[in-house]
Motif scaffolding. Sequence first.
Motif, PDB file in Angstrom:
ATOM      1  N   HIS A 152      95.590   0.476  20.658  1.00  0.00           N
ATOM      2  CA  HIS A 152      94.554   1.507  20.495  1.00  0.00           C
ATOM      3  C   HIS A 152      95.060   2.753  19.783  1.00  0.00           C
ATOM      4  O   HIS A 152      94.443   3.813  19.880  1.00  0.00           O
ATOM      5  CB  HIS A 152      93.927   1.909  21.825  1.00  0.00           C
ATOM      6  CG  HIS A 152      93.427   0.787  22.653  1.00  0.00           C
ATOM      7  ND1 HIS A 152      92.583  -0.189  22.182  1.00  0.00           N
ATOM      8  CD2 HIS A 152      93.666   0.469  23.951  1.00  0.00           C
ATOM      9  CE1 HIS A 152      92.308  -1.033  23.149  1.00  0.00           C
ATOM     10  NE2 HIS A 152      92.958  -0.677  24.225  1.00  0.00           N
ATOM     11  N   LEU A 153      96.190   2.661  19.109  1.00  0.00           N
ATOM     12  CA  LEU A 153      96.743   3.794  18.351  1.00  0.00           C
ATOM     13  C   LEU A 153      96.930   5.031  19.221  1.00  0.00           C
ATOM     14  O   LEU A 153      96.763   6.158  18.794  1.00  0.00           O
ATOM     15  CB  LEU A 153      95.863   4.125  17.146  1.00  0.00           C
ATOM     16  CG  LEU A 153      95.700   3.009  16.121  1.00  0.00           C
ATOM     17  CD1 LEU A 153      94.698   3.414  15.049  1.00  0.00           C
ATOM     18  CD2 LEU A 153      97.034   2.667  15.481  1.00  0.00           C
ATOM     19  N   GLY A 154      97.254   4.829  20.492  1.00  0.00           N
ATOM     20  CA  GLY A 154      97.509   5.940  21.397  1.00  0.00           C
ATOM     21  C   GLY A 154      96.261   6.527  22.030  1.00  0.00           C
ATOM     22  O   GLY A 154      96.341   7.527  22.738  1.00  0.00           O
ATOM     23  N   LEU A 155      95.102   5.925  21.781  1.00  0.00           N
ATOM     24  CA  LEU A 155      93.863   6.418  22.383  1.00  0.00           C
ATOM     25  C   LEU A 155      93.743   5.888  23.807  1.00  0.00           C
ATOM     26  O   LEU A 155      94.262   4.823  24.127  1.00  0.00           O
ATOM     27  CB  LEU A 155      92.652   5.939  21.573  1.00  0.00           C
ATOM     28  CG  LEU A 155      92.580   6.375  20.115  1.00  0.00           C
ATOM     29  CD1 LEU A 155      91.449   5.650  19.419  1.00  0.00           C
ATOM     30  CD2 LEU A 155      92.394   7.879  20.022  1.00  0.00           C
ATOM     31  N   ASP A 156      93.046   6.619  24.655  1.00  0.00           N
ATOM     32  CA  ASP A 156      92.783   6.082  25.987  1.00  0.00           C
ATOM     33  C   ASP A 156      91.720   4.986  25.870  1.00  0.00           C
ATOM     34  O   ASP A 156      91.101   4.807  24.817  1.00  0.00           O
ATOM     35  CB  ASP A 156      92.383   7.180  26.971  1.00  0.00           C
ATOM     36  CG  ASP A 156      91.084   7.882  26.609  1.00  0.00           C
ATOM     37  OD1 ASP A 156      90.305   7.358  25.789  1.00  0.00           O
ATOM     38  OD2 ASP A 156      90.841   8.961  27.157  1.00  0.00           O
TER      39      ASP A 156
ATOM     40  N   LEU B  84      85.396   3.924  19.739  1.00  0.00           N
ATOM     41  CA  LEU B  84      85.767   3.706  18.349  1.00  0.00           C
ATOM     42  C   LEU B  84      85.537   2.248  17.953  1.00  0.00           C
ATOM     43  O   LEU B  84      85.035   1.961  16.862  1.00  0.00           O
ATOM     44  CB  LEU B  84      87.229   4.097  18.115  1.00  0.00           C
ATOM     45  CG  LEU B  84      87.739   3.964  16.686  1.00  0.00           C
ATOM     46  CD1 LEU B  84      86.871   4.760  15.709  1.00  0.00           C
ATOM     47  CD2 LEU B  84      89.185   4.425  16.603  1.00  0.00           C
ATOM     48  N   ARG B  85      85.882   1.327  18.838  1.00  0.00           N
ATOM     49  CA  ARG B  85      85.655  -0.094  18.564  1.00  0.00           C
ATOM     50  C   ARG B  85      84.160  -0.361  18.371  1.00  0.00           C
ATOM     51  O   ARG B  85      83.759  -1.064  17.445  1.00  0.00           O
ATOM     52  CB  ARG B  85      86.189  -0.958  19.698  1.00  0.00           C
ATOM     53  CG  ARG B  85      86.060  -2.434  19.405  1.00  0.00           C
ATOM     54  CD  ARG B  85      86.522  -3.295  20.586  1.00  0.00           C
ATOM     55  NE  ARG B  85      86.635  -4.684  20.218  1.00  0.00           N
ATOM     56  CZ  ARG B  85      85.606  -5.476  19.926  1.00  0.00           C
ATOM     57  NH1 ARG B  85      84.387  -5.001  19.961  1.00  0.00           N
ATOM     58  NH2 ARG B  85      85.803  -6.735  19.594  1.00  0.00           N
ATOM     59  N   GLY B  86      83.331   0.217  19.214  1.00  0.00           N
ATOM     60  CA  GLY B  86      81.883   0.046  19.087  1.00  0.00           C
ATOM     61  C   GLY B  86      81.355   0.567  17.763  1.00  0.00           C
ATOM     62  O   GLY B  86      80.512  -0.072  17.122  1.00  0.00           O
TER      63      GLY B  86
ATOM     64  N   GLU C 117      87.644  -3.604   4.737  1.00  0.00           N
ATOM     65  CA  GLU C 117      88.371  -2.395   5.128  1.00  0.00           C
ATOM     66  C   GLU C 117      88.069  -2.021   6.580  1.00  0.00           C
ATOM     67  O   GLU C 117      88.966  -1.629   7.327  1.00  0.00           O
ATOM     68  CB  GLU C 117      88.019  -1.250   4.181  1.00  0.00           C
ATOM     69  CG  GLU C 117      88.561  -1.465   2.773  1.00  0.00           C
ATOM     70  CD  GLU C 117      88.021  -0.474   1.773  1.00  0.00           C
ATOM     71  OE1 GLU C 117      87.231   0.412   2.151  1.00  0.00           O
ATOM     72  OE2 GLU C 117      88.392  -0.606   0.593  1.00  0.00           O
ATOM     73  N   LEU C 118      86.815  -2.141   6.981  1.00  0.00           N
ATOM     74  CA  LEU C 118      86.450  -1.837   8.364  1.00  0.00           C
ATOM     75  C   LEU C 118      87.076  -2.839   9.330  1.00  0.00           C
ATOM     76  O   LEU C 118      87.558  -2.456  10.396  1.00  0.00           O
ATOM     77  CB  LEU C 118      84.929  -1.826   8.519  1.00  0.00           C
ATOM     78  CG  LEU C 118      84.204  -0.658   7.852  1.00  0.00           C
ATOM     79  CD1 LEU C 118      82.707  -0.898   7.842  1.00  0.00           C
ATOM     80  CD2 LEU C 118      84.542   0.652   8.531  1.00  0.00           C
ATOM     81  N   ARG C 119      87.072  -4.109   8.956  1.00  0.00           N
ATOM     82  CA  ARG C 119      87.717  -5.118   9.807  1.00  0.00           C
ATOM     83  C   ARG C 119      89.215  -4.856   9.927  1.00  0.00           C
ATOM     84  O   ARG C 119      89.802  -5.029  10.994  1.00  0.00           O
ATOM     85  CB  ARG C 119      87.485  -6.514   9.236  1.00  0.00           C
ATOM     86  CG  ARG C 119      86.113  -7.044   9.508  1.00  0.00           C
ATOM     87  CD  ARG C 119      86.016  -8.492   9.103  1.00  0.00           C
ATOM     88  NE  ARG C 119      84.678  -8.987   9.355  1.00  0.00           N
ATOM     89  CZ  ARG C 119      83.989  -9.728   8.513  1.00  0.00           C
ATOM     90  NH1 ARG C 119      84.505 -10.073   7.365  1.00  0.00           N
ATOM     91  NH2 ARG C 119      82.789 -10.134   8.828  1.00  0.00           N
ATOM     92  N   TYR C 120      89.831  -4.461   8.825  1.00  0.00           N
ATOM     93  CA  TYR C 120      91.263  -4.150   8.848  1.00  0.00           C
ATOM     94  C   TYR C 120      91.533  -2.979   9.794  1.00  0.00           C
ATOM     95  O   TYR C 120      92.463  -3.019  10.604  1.00  0.00           O
ATOM     96  CB  TYR C 120      91.753  -3.833   7.439  1.00  0.00           C
ATOM     97  CG  TYR C 120      93.201  -3.438   7.385  1.00  0.00           C
ATOM     98  CD1 TYR C 120      94.205  -4.390   7.542  1.00  0.00           C
ATOM     99  CD2 TYR C 120      93.576  -2.105   7.196  1.00  0.00           C
ATOM    100  CE1 TYR C 120      95.540  -4.031   7.512  1.00  0.00           C
ATOM    101  CE2 TYR C 120      94.903  -1.743   7.162  1.00  0.00           C
ATOM    102  CZ  TYR C 120      95.882  -2.712   7.307  1.00  0.00           C
ATOM    103  OH  TYR C 120      97.203  -2.349   7.284  1.00  0.00           O
ATOM    104  N   ALA C 121      90.702  -1.931   9.712  1.00  0.00           N
ATOM    105  CA  ALA C 121      90.874  -0.778  10.598  1.00  0.00           C
ATOM    106  C   ALA C 121      90.735  -1.191  12.059  1.00  0.00           C
ATOM    107  O   ALA C 121      91.514  -0.753  12.917  1.00  0.00           O
ATOM    108  CB  ALA C 121      89.851   0.301  10.251  1.00  0.00           C
ATOM    109  N   LEU C 122      89.772  -2.054  12.354  1.00  0.00           N
ATOM    110  CA  LEU C 122      89.583  -2.538  13.718  1.00  0.00           C
ATOM    111  C   LEU C 122      90.788  -3.356  14.177  1.00  0.00           C
ATOM    112  O   LEU C 122      91.283  -3.175  15.293  1.00  0.00           O
ATOM    113  CB  LEU C 122      88.306  -3.375  13.810  1.00  0.00           C
ATOM    114  CG  LEU C 122      87.939  -3.938  15.175  1.00  0.00           C
ATOM    115  CD1 LEU C 122      87.740  -2.819  16.189  1.00  0.00           C
ATOM    116  CD2 LEU C 122      86.684  -4.792  15.066  1.00  0.00           C
ATOM    117  N   ASP C 123      91.285  -4.232  13.307  1.00  0.00           N
ATOM    118  CA  ASP C 123      92.464  -5.038  13.653  1.00  0.00           C
ATOM    119  C   ASP C 123      93.685  -4.170  13.922  1.00  0.00           C
ATOM    120  O   ASP C 123      94.419  -4.395  14.883  1.00  0.00           O
ATOM    121  CB  ASP C 123      92.785  -6.033  12.535  1.00  0.00           C
ATOM    122  CG  ASP C 123      91.783  -7.167  12.440  1.00  0.00           C
ATOM    123  OD1 ASP C 123      91.025  -7.372  13.412  1.00  0.00           O
ATOM    124  OD2 ASP C 123      91.756  -7.838  11.392  1.00  0.00           O
TER     125      ASP C 123
END
Length: 70
Positions: A25-29, A36-38, A12-18
Amino acid sequence: MYATTNPDLVNELRYALDVMEENSHLGLDNEAAGRLRGILVRRIIEAEAAVSCHPAAPVRFPMENAKVSA
């Protein structure tokens, strides 16, 4: 750290990262996306370690003779 050792948690965490990385980046700067990636990578490592851990074998420790006072 996650208290559960759910093997699906890693996936689930890998899926969220992918999803985050594939969707710009889902609109993030860039700074927020990097943080978030870290966090996600760290949680993936922790979850993998929790799933791969085997409980330690019980060990008996010698008891010292203790005086029992009444």
